[in-house]
Design a protein around this motif. Structure first.
Motif, PDB file in Angstrom:
ATOM      1  N   CYS A 163      57.194  18.123  62.760  1.00 46.87           N
ATOM      2  CA  CYS A 163      56.855  17.967  64.173  1.00 46.87           C
ATOM      3  C   CYS A 163      55.360  18.219  64.321  1.00 46.87           C
ATOM      4  O   CYS A 163      54.858  19.260  63.895  1.00 46.87           O
ATOM      5  N   ASP A 198      52.099  19.333  65.932  1.00 48.06           N
ATOM      6  CA  ASP A 198      51.728  20.280  66.971  1.00 48.06           C
ATOM      7  C   ASP A 198      50.916  19.632  68.089  1.00 48.06           C
ATOM      8  O   ASP A 198      51.070  19.975  69.247  1.00 48.06           O
ATOM      9  N   ASP A 199      50.026  18.695  67.725  1.00 51.37           N
ATOM     10  CA  ASP A 199      49.120  18.131  68.716  1.00 51.37           C
ATOM     11  C   ASP A 199      49.734  16.993  69.544  1.00 51.37           C
ATOM     12  O   ASP A 199      49.224  16.662  70.602  1.00 51.37           O
ATOM     13  N   ARG A 216      47.311  22.594  59.437  1.00 52.10           N
ATOM     14  CA  ARG A 216      47.034  23.368  60.645  1.00 52.10           C
ATOM     15  C   ARG A 216      45.597  23.178  61.107  1.00 52.10           C
ATOM     16  O   ARG A 216      45.256  23.505  62.226  1.00 52.10           O
TER      17      ARG A 216
END
Length: 172
Positions: A4, A6-7, A90
């Motif tokens: 998934c 994050d942004d 990340r």
């Protein structure tokens, strides 16, 4: 495998075989039907609209095909990848796809990691670890590979490899 983002909040699904698609592939071989997922290694699932999209797949395909024969070979291999691992960076807009097998190649266990930049839609292929059914994560500017089955078909839960994202070295 999936991750998934994050942004964006979307789920990226990479590789593997869709059961429905396996049936369609059999029909394709006999020229009875074309599968909507033929030539597709990456799907985006929008969790708000519950819709699948092949948009990124097409962008990565265009990028790879423009690289000539090497890009075409990488595209073909990525379309047949299964039993691999995936993680998201990340710190940048990249997805890492490690190991796995090419489904229609004998002894097709991969020693490569594909690095997908989903802002520029480019793909880099680097040597990493030859494993299936393992997990990878990004921590401390390295990709870490844990567990899985190695090229001798033995479980390698005590064997950890890292790929340094700065100096591009592999450690075990």
């Amino acid at each position: 495998s999936c991750v998934c983002l994050d942004d964006t909040g979307n789920v990226v699904i990479v590789g593997g075989l869709l059961q429905e698609d396996e049936y369609l592939e059999c029909l394709e071989r006999s020229n009875n039907v074309k599968s909507p997922y033929q030539d597709c290694f990456l799907l985006i699932f929008n969790i708000e609209s519950y819709l699948f999209s092949r948009e990124w797949n097409e962008k990565f395909k265009e990028s790879l095909i423009s690289e000539g024969e090497v890009g075409q070979t990488n595209w073909t291999q990525m379309n047949r990848l299964e039993r691999h691992s995936i993680c998201q960076s990340r710190s940048n807009h990249k997805i890492y796809i490690s190991g796995g097998v090419i489904s229609d190649l004998p002894y097709g266990m991969q020693k490569y990691m594909y690095i997908l930049d989903y802002q520029k839609f480019t793909v880099e292929k680097v040597e990493f670890c030859k494993k299936i059914e393992h997990e990878i994560i990004e921590v401390g500017n390295k990709i870490w590979s844990f567990g899985g089955i190695n090229e001798t078909m033995k479980y390698s839960f005590m064997n950890i490899q890292t790929y340094d994202l700065q100096d591009h070295t592999v450690d075990e």
